[in-house]
Design an enzyme around this catalytic site. Structure first.
Site, PDB file in Angstrom:
ATOM      1  N   ARG A   3      16.408 -69.772 -52.383  1.00 51.92           N
ATOM      2  CA  ARG A   3      15.362 -68.746 -52.442  1.00 51.92           C
ATOM      3  C   ARG A   3      14.430 -68.687 -51.234  1.00 51.92           C
ATOM      4  O   ARG A   3      13.495 -67.890 -51.209  1.00 51.92           O
ATOM      5  CB  ARG A   3      14.472 -69.014 -53.677  1.00 51.92           C
ATOM      6  CG  ARG A   3      14.968 -68.475 -54.955  1.00 51.92           C
ATOM      7  CD  ARG A   3      14.787 -66.980 -55.062  1.00 51.92           C
ATOM      8  NE  ARG A   3      13.370 -66.596 -55.191  1.00 51.92           N
ATOM      9  CZ  ARG A   3      12.894 -65.453 -54.732  1.00 51.92           C
ATOM     10  NH1 ARG A   3      13.688 -64.605 -54.100  1.00 51.92           N
ATOM     11  NH2 ARG A   3      11.632 -65.148 -54.878  1.00 51.92           N
ATOM     12  N   ASP A  53      11.409 -65.225 -63.423  1.00 52.34           N
ATOM     13  CA  ASP A  53      10.781 -66.257 -62.599  1.00 52.34           C
ATOM     14  C   ASP A  53       9.845 -67.089 -63.461  1.00 52.34           C
ATOM     15  O   ASP A  53       8.824 -66.579 -63.937  1.00 52.34           O
ATOM     16  CB  ASP A  53       9.992 -65.574 -61.460  1.00 52.34           C
ATOM     17  CG  ASP A  53       9.524 -66.544 -60.378  1.00 52.34           C
ATOM     18  OD1 ASP A  53       9.130 -66.071 -59.295  1.00 52.34           O
ATOM     19  OD2 ASP A  53       9.522 -67.769 -60.639  1.00 52.34           O
ATOM     20  N   GLU A 107      11.619 -70.847 -52.819  1.00 56.78           N
ATOM     21  CA  GLU A 107      10.695 -70.012 -52.043  1.00 56.78           C
ATOM     22  C   GLU A 107       9.546 -70.803 -51.445  1.00 56.78           C
ATOM     23  O   GLU A 107       8.944 -70.369 -50.460  1.00 56.78           O
ATOM     24  CB  GLU A 107      10.159 -68.850 -52.870  1.00 56.78           C
ATOM     25  CG  GLU A 107       9.172 -69.248 -53.932  1.00 56.78           C
ATOM     26  CD  GLU A 107       8.674 -68.042 -54.717  1.00 56.78           C
ATOM     27  OE1 GLU A 107       7.444 -67.945 -54.905  1.00 56.78           O
ATOM     28  OE2 GLU A 107       9.512 -67.217 -55.139  1.00 56.78           O
ATOM     29  N   ARG A 160      13.943 -57.894 -62.098  1.00 58.42           N
ATOM     30  CA  ARG A 160      13.295 -59.110 -62.581  1.00 58.42           C
ATOM     31  C   ARG A 160      12.283 -58.710 -63.641  1.00 58.42           C
ATOM     32  O   ARG A 160      11.509 -57.756 -63.442  1.00 58.42           O
ATOM     33  CB  ARG A 160      12.598 -59.822 -61.424  1.00 58.42           C
ATOM     34  CG  ARG A 160      12.079 -61.201 -61.781  1.00 58.42           C
ATOM     35  CD  ARG A 160      11.181 -61.757 -60.704  1.00 58.42           C
ATOM     36  NE  ARG A 160       9.842 -61.189 -60.808  1.00 58.42           N
ATOM     37  CZ  ARG A 160       8.802 -61.697 -60.144  1.00 58.42           C
ATOM     38  NH1 ARG A 160       8.956 -62.742 -59.347  1.00 58.42           N
ATOM     39  NH2 ARG A 160       7.598 -61.141 -60.287  1.00 58.42           N
ATOM     40  N   TYR A 174       1.461 -65.143 -64.333  1.00 51.91           N
ATOM     41  CA  TYR A 174       2.130 -64.735 -63.090  1.00 51.91           C
ATOM     42  C   TYR A 174       3.017 -63.516 -63.287  1.00 51.91           C
ATOM     43  O   TYR A 174       3.725 -63.410 -64.280  1.00 51.91           O
ATOM     44  CB  TYR A 174       3.013 -65.858 -62.540  1.00 51.91           C
ATOM     45  CG  TYR A 174       3.917 -65.274 -61.486  1.00 51.91           C
ATOM     46  CD1 TYR A 174       5.224 -64.954 -61.771  1.00 51.91           C
ATOM     47  CD2 TYR A 174       3.403 -64.914 -60.246  1.00 51.91           C
ATOM     48  CE1 TYR A 174       6.022 -64.310 -60.839  1.00 51.91           C
ATOM     49  CE2 TYR A 174       4.183 -64.274 -59.310  1.00 51.91           C
ATOM     50  CZ  TYR A 174       5.485 -63.970 -59.609  1.00 51.91           C
ATOM     51  OH  TYR A 174       6.250 -63.320 -58.702  1.00 51.91           O
ATOM     52  N   GLU A 227      15.430 -60.122 -52.838  1.00 52.36           N
ATOM     53  CA  GLU A 227      14.216 -59.660 -53.526  1.00 52.36           C
ATOM     54  C   GLU A 227      13.599 -58.507 -52.731  1.00 52.36           C
ATOM     55  O   GLU A 227      13.574 -58.538 -51.503  1.00 52.36           O
ATOM     56  CB  GLU A 227      13.208 -60.797 -53.657  1.00 52.36           C
ATOM     57  CG  GLU A 227      11.919 -60.406 -54.361  1.00 52.36           C
ATOM     58  CD  GLU A 227      10.970 -61.584 -54.575  1.00 52.36           C
ATOM     59  OE1 GLU A 227      10.032 -61.446 -55.369  1.00 52.36           O
ATOM     60  OE2 GLU A 227      11.177 -62.648 -53.949  1.00 52.36           O
ATOM     61  N   GLU A 241      14.478 -68.450 -62.188  1.00 53.58           N
ATOM     62  CA  GLU A 241      13.942 -68.919 -60.910  1.00 53.58           C
ATOM     63  C   GLU A 241      12.821 -69.939 -61.080  1.00 53.58           C
ATOM     64  O   GLU A 241      12.008 -69.802 -61.996  1.00 53.58           O
ATOM     65  CB  GLU A 241      13.401 -67.702 -60.145  1.00 53.58           C
ATOM     66  CG  GLU A 241      12.770 -68.011 -58.807  1.00 53.58           C
ATOM     67  CD  GLU A 241      12.143 -66.771 -58.188  1.00 53.58           C
ATOM     68  OE1 GLU A 241      11.269 -66.924 -57.332  1.00 53.58           O
ATOM     69  OE2 GLU A 241      12.524 -65.643 -58.599  1.00 53.58           O
ATOM     70  N   TRP A 258       0.838 -73.227 -60.699  1.00 52.58           N
ATOM     71  CA  TRP A 258       0.668 -71.783 -60.896  1.00 52.58           C
ATOM     72  C   TRP A 258       1.958 -71.097 -60.719  1.00 52.58           C
ATOM     73  O   TRP A 258       2.693 -71.379 -59.756  1.00 52.58           O
ATOM     74  CB  TRP A 258      -0.388 -71.216 -59.955  1.00 52.58           C
ATOM     75  CG  TRP A 258      -0.507 -69.748 -60.079  1.00 52.58           C
ATOM     76  CD1 TRP A 258      -1.080 -69.028 -61.089  1.00 52.58           C
ATOM     77  CD2 TRP A 258       0.098 -68.768 -59.199  1.00 52.58           C
ATOM     78  NE1 TRP A 258      -0.932 -67.704 -60.900  1.00 52.58           N
ATOM     79  CE2 TRP A 258      -0.209 -67.502 -59.727  1.00 52.58           C
ATOM     80  CE3 TRP A 258       0.838 -68.867 -58.012  1.00 52.58           C
ATOM     81  CZ2 TRP A 258       0.191 -66.327 -59.132  1.00 52.58           C
ATOM     82  CZ3 TRP A 258       1.251 -67.705 -57.390  1.00 52.58           C
ATOM     83  CH2 TRP A 258       0.938 -66.452 -57.960  1.00 52.58           C
ATOM     84  N   ASP A 279       4.005 -60.535 -49.876  1.00 57.79           N
ATOM     85  CA  ASP A 279       3.334 -61.367 -48.872  1.00 57.79           C
ATOM     86  C   ASP A 279       4.298 -61.788 -47.777  1.00 57.79           C
ATOM     87  O   ASP A 279       3.901 -62.473 -46.827  1.00 57.79           O
ATOM     88  CB  ASP A 279       2.638 -62.576 -49.503  1.00 57.79           C
ATOM     89  CG  ASP A 279       3.514 -63.383 -50.429  1.00 57.79           C
ATOM     90  OD1 ASP A 279       3.991 -64.461 -50.032  1.00 57.79           O
ATOM     91  OD2 ASP A 279       3.778 -62.916 -51.540  1.00 57.79           O
ATOM     92  N   HIS A 335       8.294 -69.519 -62.339  1.00 56.83           N
ATOM     93  CA  HIS A 335       7.236 -69.808 -61.378  1.00 56.83           C
ATOM     94  C   HIS A 335       6.733 -71.248 -61.435  1.00 56.83           C
ATOM     95  O   HIS A 335       5.522 -71.504 -61.430  1.00 56.83           O
ATOM     96  CB  HIS A 335       6.077 -68.819 -61.560  1.00 56.83           C
ATOM     97  CG  HIS A 335       5.488 -68.360 -60.253  1.00 56.83           C
ATOM     98  ND1 HIS A 335       4.325 -68.870 -59.768  1.00 56.83           N
ATOM     99  CD2 HIS A 335       5.945 -67.499 -59.331  1.00 56.83           C
ATOM    100  CE1 HIS A 335       4.073 -68.310 -58.588  1.00 56.83           C
ATOM    101  NE2 HIS A 335       5.030 -67.482 -58.286  1.00 56.83           N
TER     102      HIS A 335
HETATM  103  C1  CS2 Z   1       7.090 -64.969 -56.455  1.00 62.94           C
HETATM  104  C2  CS2 Z   1       6.075 -64.579 -55.453  1.00 62.94           C
HETATM  105  O1  CS2 Z   1       8.320 -63.122 -55.751  1.00 62.94           O
HETATM  106  C3  CS2 Z   1       8.372 -64.220 -56.272  1.00 62.94           C
HETATM  107  O2  CS2 Z   1       9.416 -64.728 -56.666  1.00 62.94           O
HETATM  108  O3  CS2 Z   1       7.307 -66.248 -56.763  1.00 62.94           O
HETATM  109  O4  CS2 Z   1       5.481 -63.432 -55.896  1.00 62.94           O
HETATM  110  C4  CS2 Z   1       5.017 -65.595 -55.158  1.00 62.94           C
HETATM  111  O5  CS2 Z   1       4.198 -65.803 -56.236  1.00 62.94           O
HETATM  112  C5  CS2 Z   1       4.206 -65.154 -53.976  1.00 62.94           C
HETATM  113  O6  CS2 Z   1       5.047 -64.869 -52.916  1.00 62.94           O
HETATM  114  C6  CS2 Z   1       3.178 -66.203 -53.572  1.00 62.94           C
HETATM  115  O7  CS2 Z   1       2.559 -65.852 -52.428  1.00 62.94           O
HETATM  116 MG    MG Z   2       9.285 -66.681 -57.290  1.00 60.54          MG
END
Ligand code: CS2
Ligand code: MG
Length: 410
Positions: A290, A217, A269, A148, A160, A346, A243, A410, A323, A219
């Site tokens: 996702r 991404d 996600e 990515r 981001y 991922e 994404e 964000w 996370d 985002h």
């Molecule tokens: C992101 C994440 O990995 C991804 O695709 O969108 O890093 C996301 O920002 C974090 O999991 C938020 O906690």
């Molecule tokens: Mg993402």
């Protein structure tokens, strides 16, 4: 018959916060579940400790589906990130226990392995093209076959996904949730981003050729029309997926994007229920699901979402940022190995400190992840070591339009 004897919520912070549910049966068998909700961790702790743990004591740990329905329908207040993260933690812990009791890895309980490994993608980023190339080479050197790509945008500050520039061989380390009393604020300009990103992929294809699997991404930051513009402008660079091109709450908005571009789309996600996907899947407005096991109600619920998606030839692309704890990652890998409609997984490598607390048996080799064959999930939790890392409040950034300060996604 064994029963659930204890349900403990364990908090640790080896570099970042993680919440883990540990269920212990009357036979002394333990199961782990990931309950980490980035930037809102303590809400899930309270939900589990105050409302769910008391309900589990005395129950048969092997009634996984009944327990899921009991916690989902019995709550009356359904869905939502906190509820579904809490239910997910219970569900995954019970699958872990069933695996340990039967001596089977969880993927065997889900129907066995459908492949030899799960293709993984890693994160590369840079504040400029040379540092991005260094990051991509770092990932190729580690064996990644899919990468990515995220970069800084001229005229914008922190955006981001852009980690500190890596040196050759350095681990990619990006943690968006900053330990602070308040969220940091970032600035956004969609037009600057739309002008810049296609030039980045042109340079990456020029440098690394047509074969390398590339992802990006957005985002959640673009309007449906901006997402259509980006999707179209990236078509020449043959992305595996674009994404979160636009916020997915109003699923119909993806019709606008889908009608304009053939760039594959991945979303989900931040989704935590099959209903968040209903229109996206039935109208084939996306190509990849996702969601994370840890945020979408666990293995039981995400299996239903991905089975539903299979009917529409939509594949998995489960969330695996840092996370998502190693427990959540392991749970995703067992599902990845068992399902038919697997797409990609991922994989952001956790820090060494995290992997000392969470001892994992999953492996990464030649670009593929494998959950291992240890009974259960294959993750052990070092409670003594974990107790040395106190929880520290941390927040994800808030985004504002650079033009006038309006709050933006964000
Ligand atoms: C992101 C994440 O990995 C991804 O695709 O969108 O890093 C996301 O920002 C974090 O999991 C938020 O906690
Ligand atoms: Mg993402």
């Amino acid at each position: 018959m064994s029963t659930i004897e204890r349900a403990e919520v364990l908090i640790t912070s080896p570099g970042r916060n993680f919440i883990t549910l540990k269920i212990t049966t009357s036979d002394g068998v333990t199961g782990l579940g990931d309950a980490t909700l980035n930037g809102r961790e303590l809400s899930v702790v309270a939900y589990l400790r105050e409302h769910i743990a008391p309900l589990l004591i005395g129950r048969d740990p092997h009634l996984i589906e009944d327990t899921w329905q009991y916690l989902y329908r019995g709550a009356y207040w359904r869905r939502g990130p906190v509820t579904m993260a809490a239910i997910a933690a219970v569900d995954v812990a019970l699958w872990d226990i069933l695996g340990k009791v039967t001596g089977q890895p969880v993927h065997q309980l889900l129907g066995g392995a459908s492949r030899t490994g799960a293709l993984a993608y890693g994160h590369a980023s840079g504040s400029d093209t040379p540092s991005l190339f260094t990051s991509i080479r770092n990932h190729l050197d580690q064996g990644f076959r899919a990468i990515r790509v995220q970069t800084a945008v001229p005229g914008l500050g922190q955006v981001y996904g852009v980690a500190t520039n890596q040196k050759p061989g350095q681990r990619y380390d990006y943690e968006p949730a900053k330990r602070a009393a308040l969220p940091v604020e970032e600035g956004w300009d969609g037009r600057a981003y739309l002008r810049h990103i296609p030039t980045v992929f042109a340079a990456v294809r020029e440098e690394f050729g047509p074969d390398l699997t590339l992802l990006h991404d957005a985002h959640h930051r673009l309007s449906p029309n901006e997402a259509a513009i980006l999707g179209k402008s990236l078509e020449p660079y043959d992305l595996f997926w674009l994404e979160d091109c636009t916020p997915g709450e109003n699923q119909e908005t993806l019709r606008r994007v889908r009608s304009q571009t053939t760039t594959p789309l991945a979303i989900g996600e931040v989704f935590n229920s099959v209903y968040d996907y209903q229109t996206l899947i039935t109208e084939q407005l996306i190509d990849y699901v996702r969601s994370a096991v840890a945020h979408a109600g666990g293995i039981s619920a995400l299996k239903k979402i991905i089975d539903f998606a299979a009917i529409y030839q939509i594949k998995s692309g489960f969330h695996g940022a840092t996370d998502i704890s190693p427990v959540g990652q392991a749970a995703a890998l067992h599902l990845d190995l068992a399902i038919h409609n697997f797409g990609i997984q991922e994989y952001m490598k956790h820090s060494e400190a995290t992997l000392e607390v969470f001892k994992t048996s999953y492996t990464f080799k030649n670009g593929f992840l494998h959950p291992g064959t240890t009974p259960g999930l294959g993750v052990e939790y070092d409670e003594d070591l974990a107790a040395r890392f106190d929880y520290m409040p941390a927040y994800l950034p808030v985004n504002r339009l650079q033009l006038d300060g309006s709050v933006h996604d964000w």
